[in-house]
Design an enzyme around this catalytic site. Structure first.
Site, PDB file in Angstrom:
ATOM      1  CG  ASP A   1      37.931  46.642  34.799  1.00 46.75           C
ATOM      2  OD1 ASP A   1      38.212  46.019  33.970  1.00 46.75           O
ATOM      3  OD2 ASP A   1      36.812  46.474  35.415  1.00 46.75           O
TER       4      ASP A   1
ATOM      5  CG  ASP B   1      34.125  39.504  21.081  1.00 46.73           C
ATOM      6  OD1 ASP B   1      34.663  39.743  22.423  1.00 46.73           O
ATOM      7  OD2 ASP B   1      34.881  39.974  20.048  1.00 46.73           O
TER       8      ASP B   1
ATOM      9  CE  LYS C   1      39.785  43.532  30.568  1.00 41.62           C
ATOM     10  NZ  LYS C   1      39.962  44.564  31.381  1.00 41.62           N
TER      11      LYS C   1
ATOM     12  NE  ARG D   1      35.206  43.016  38.896  1.00 42.26           N
ATOM     13  CZ  ARG D   1      35.749  43.628  37.804  1.00 42.26           C
ATOM     14  NH1 ARG D   1      35.534  44.798  37.457  1.00 42.26           N
ATOM     15  NH2 ARG D   1      36.738  42.782  37.177  1.00 42.26           N
TER      16      ARG D   1
ATOM     17  N   GLY E   1      32.478  38.897  31.697  1.00 41.38           N
ATOM     18  CA  GLY E   1      31.798  38.650  30.250  1.00 41.38           C
ATOM     19  C   GLY E   1      33.197  38.317  29.635  1.00 41.38           C
ATOM     20  NE  ARG E   2      36.614  42.595  28.145  1.00 41.77           N
ATOM     21  CZ  ARG E   2      37.101  43.509  27.436  1.00 41.77           C
ATOM     22  NH1 ARG E   2      37.876  43.305  26.189  1.00 41.77           N
ATOM     23  NH2 ARG E   2      37.062  44.719  27.854  1.00 41.77           N
TER      24      ARG E   2
ATOM     25  N   GLY F   1      28.872  40.999  35.402  1.00 39.18           N
ATOM     26  CA  GLY F   1      29.653  40.063  35.629  1.00 39.18           C
ATOM     27  C   GLY F   1      31.032  39.852  34.673  1.00 39.18           C
TER      28      GLY F   1
ATOM     29  CG  ASP G   1      30.982  47.942  36.265  1.00 40.36           C
ATOM     30  OD1 ASP G   1      30.578  49.082  36.181  1.00 40.36           O
ATOM     31  OD2 ASP G   1      31.317  47.255  34.895  1.00 40.36           O
ATOM     32  CG  ASN G   2      34.893  49.260  35.225  1.00 34.14           C
ATOM     33  OD1 ASN G   2      34.796  48.186  35.447  1.00 34.14           O
ATOM     34  ND2 ASN G   2      34.575  50.090  34.721  1.00 34.14           N
TER      35      ASN G   2
HETATM   36  P1  AMP Z   1      34.177  47.324  31.297  1.00 37.93           P
HETATM   37  O1  AMP Z   1      33.858  48.570  30.516  1.00 37.93           O
HETATM   38  O2  AMP Z   1      35.652  46.604  30.479  1.00 37.93           O
HETATM   39  O3  AMP Z   1      34.344  47.507  32.614  1.00 37.93           O
HETATM   40  O4  AMP Z   1      33.320  46.088  30.841  1.00 37.93           O
HETATM   41  C1  AMP Z   1      31.953  46.186  31.421  1.00 37.93           C
HETATM   42  C2  AMP Z   1      31.158  44.724  31.171  1.00 37.93           C
HETATM   43  O5  AMP Z   1      30.987  44.330  30.002  1.00 37.93           O
HETATM   44  C3  AMP Z   1      31.765  43.808  31.918  1.00 37.93           C
HETATM   45  O6  AMP Z   1      30.755  42.793  32.529  1.00 37.93           O
HETATM   46  C4  AMP Z   1      32.638  42.955  31.091  1.00 37.93           C
HETATM   47  O7  AMP Z   1      32.832  41.681  31.547  1.00 37.93           O
HETATM   48  C5  AMP Z   1      31.876  43.100  29.826  1.00 37.93           C
HETATM   49  N1  AMP Z   1      32.549  42.995  28.438  1.00 37.93           N
HETATM   50  C6  AMP Z   1      33.479  44.186  28.089  1.00 37.93           C
HETATM   51  N2  AMP Z   1      33.993  43.785  26.926  1.00 37.93           N
HETATM   52  C7  AMP Z   1      33.402  42.509  26.644  1.00 37.93           C
HETATM   53  C8  AMP Z   1      33.516  41.492  25.450  1.00 37.93           C
HETATM   54  N3  AMP Z   1      34.363  41.657  24.551  1.00 37.93           N
HETATM   55  N4  AMP Z   1      32.791  40.120  25.773  1.00 37.93           N
HETATM   56  C9  AMP Z   1      32.138  40.168  26.778  1.00 37.93           C
HETATM   57  N5  AMP Z   1      31.832  40.923  27.757  1.00 37.93           N
HETATM   58  C10 AMP Z   1      32.545  41.863  27.682  1.00 37.93           C
HETATM   59 MG    MG Z   2      34.965  46.481  34.150  1.00 40.87          MG
END
Ligand code: AMP
Ligand code: MG
Length: 488
Positions: free
Chosen positions: A255, A119, A107, A177, A86-87, A84, A245-246
């Site tokens: 992403d 975070d 983002k 996604r 997350g940020r 989901g 998810d990407n």
């Molecule tokens: P990503 O590798 O950027 O595609 O992220 C994979 C997952 O981790 C997704 O659900 C993002 O929302 C979550 N995510 C990545 N970085 C952070 C962060 N700093 N804080 C919260 N969620 C994160």
């Molecule tokens: Mg992602």
């Protein structure tokens, strides 16, 4: 702007509505006028005057309906369960000037119920990389998300070192996604039918004309994904984290983390230093696209009329779609017709590049001067550099190849060949070191280099006088590569 917040009207289990958590003292990084115009953002005084506040999360226009989306995914080949936003937050959806629905997604804007151990923030370096990459791919003609702009702030963010928080307003034709379907299948299967209808009606309305709209839709996702990956291969782009998810359901690049643009040609190249097994190397991308679709499609067997056999029929054209698009693109890069003899020349050319570790982008561009000597000063310099990097054997191979290539070229219409080479072989890509120089300056509060790269990459197929030698120079063949990891 012409708001159309349709996602916010779907079943509330699919998202969590919440405002952004503001950054401290947001300041302008860069604003993408081109994207803003296309969205209709520039027509609105309030949005123009307060874009920094909006991107910093301190002001939310009343038409926005911010929400964090739920999704799941397979990461590095393993089921990762619920992920989901997350940020990031989907802030609003708007119909742009072409009547295409666009998501505005902010983002780096704080914690959500899907933040897990994170975070909720994004740092400046990864924000700049994403900003420039979306711009670069879009102007290169590769389907991709782009961004409206980014801001930097005084909010401290801890990574390997202390950095500052930034936020980027991503603009994409969809943020759905493959992982959205994986989430639904695991956590709310009763929503699959309604959600599939939403995807078809919103993104693939032409599939309604089919006797079997769901299968038509799935086939189209397969084809678009294959074509997008073919475009990546042609331009020399490695996404770096092709987790489910990407990948978007619209076949648009989404992403940007540890992505990279190929410099010295090496099919087994990997830009992502967190990818220890080499799952996401440049040469693996087409097969990984297939792998992702192959585990994604069976979820639709829950729907009436969808069988294992019909899904196999949807997936089967993946390879031919990819090959067709890739091979046609390679021939265009050489300015030759799409036929076997052109492909043989193309693959010999790629072998020459690989054997001699030559720069992928510059080598293709240098072909212009082989065809029209003395008419292309920039490309002539590229060819001189290329030759200087060859040993005696390499020079002989190049000589022999050039003779046979020029014989084929003689049979074509010369101006069409020049046009094809000039419009399919960029002069400028976003090299890791270019982004890195812009990041180092921006971390000192200087954004001129981001702005210059933005201008340069706005016309990647045109030689420009704002360029420097560094923009067209790959690192030395034996240089250690810049560490780019998932941490951002
Ligand atoms: P990503 O590798 O950027 O595609 O992220 C994979 C997952 O981790 C997704 O659900 C993002 O929302 C979550 N995510 C990545 N970085 C952070 C962060 N700093 N804080 C919260 N969620 C994160
Ligand atoms: Mg992602």
């Amino acid at each position: 702007m012409n708001y159309k917040n349709t996602y916010a009207a779907l079943d509330p289990r699919l998202y969590h509505k919440q405002p952004p958590t503001p950054l401290k003292n947001p300041q302008a990084g860069h604003f993408n006028e081109q994207v803003a115009k296309q969205l209709g953002w520039t027509d609105e005084k309030d949005l123009m005057a307060r874009w920094v506040d909006i991107l910093g999360g301190t002001y939310v226009p009343k038409e926005f309906e911010p929400l964090a989306m739920a999704y799941a995914g397979h990461q590095f080949g393993q089921w990762a369960g619920q992920l989901g936003d997350g940020r990031g937050l989907l802030m609003a959806q708007v119909l742009d000037h072409n009547n295409v629905l666009q998501d505005l997604h902010l983002k780096g804007i704080g914690l959500t119920p899907y933040s897990r151990m994170g975070d909720g923030r994004a740092v400046l370096r990864s924000t700049i990389r994403e900003y420039l990459c979306g711009h670069a791919l879009s102007t290169l003609g590769v389907p991709s998300s782009n961004a409206l702009g980014f801001v930097v702030s005084d909010t401290p963010v801890r990574r390997e070192r202390m950095e500052v928080g930034a936020a980027l307003m991503r603009v994409a034709d969809s943020h759905i996604r493959l992982g959205h379907i994986e989430w639904i299948a695991s956590y709310a299967p009763e929503l699959l039918s309604e959600f599939t209808d939403y995807m078809i009606d919103t993104y693939y309305p032409e599939c309604r004309d089919s006797q079997t709209p769901v299968l038509a839709f799935l086939s189209e996702v397969v084809t678009r994904t294959a074509r997008m990956i073919a475009d990546w291969q042609l331009i020399g782009f490695a996404h770096g984290v092709m987790n489910t998810d990407n990948l978007s359901i619209t076949g648009s690049t989404l992403d940007f983390g540890p992505f990279g643009f190929m410099e010295r040609f090496d099919p087994s190249w990997i830009n992502n230093h967190s990818d220890h097994t080499g799952r996401y190397t440049y040469q693996n991308q087409p097969a990984i696209g297939y792998w992702n679709l192959n585990i994604w499609l069976p979820h639709f067997m829950r729907l009436d009329g969808v069988t294992r056999e019909s899904l196999a029929d949807c997936l089967a054209p993946y390879e031919t779609s990819f090959m067709q698009h890739y091979q046609q693109g390679l021939c265009r890069k050489l300015g030759l017709p799409h036929e076997q003899s052109s492909l043989e020349l193309a693959f010999e050319w790629l072998t020459l590049l690989e054997d001699n570790k030559l720069d992928y982008t510059n080598s293709f561009r240098a072909l212009l001067t082989l065809i029209e000597p003395e008419a292309h000063p920039h490309e002539e310099q590229l060819l001189t550099t290329l030759k200087s990097e060859l040993d005696d054997t390499g020079r002989e191979v190049l000589q022999d190849w050039s003779t046979r290539y020029l014989t084929q070229i003689e049979k074509q219409d010369r101006s069409a060949v020049i046009e094809s080479l000039s419009t399919h072989n960029p002069v400028y890509i976003l090299r890791n070191n270019m982004a890195q120089r812009a990041i180092v300056a921006a971390e000192q509060g200087q954004f001129e280099e981001v702005a210059r790269l933005y201008d340069l990459l706005a016309q990647p197929y045109t030689v420009q006088n704002i360029a420097t030698d560094l923009d067209v120079t790959p690192p030395p063949a034996d240089a250690p590569s810049l560490p780019i990891s998932c941490s951002s």
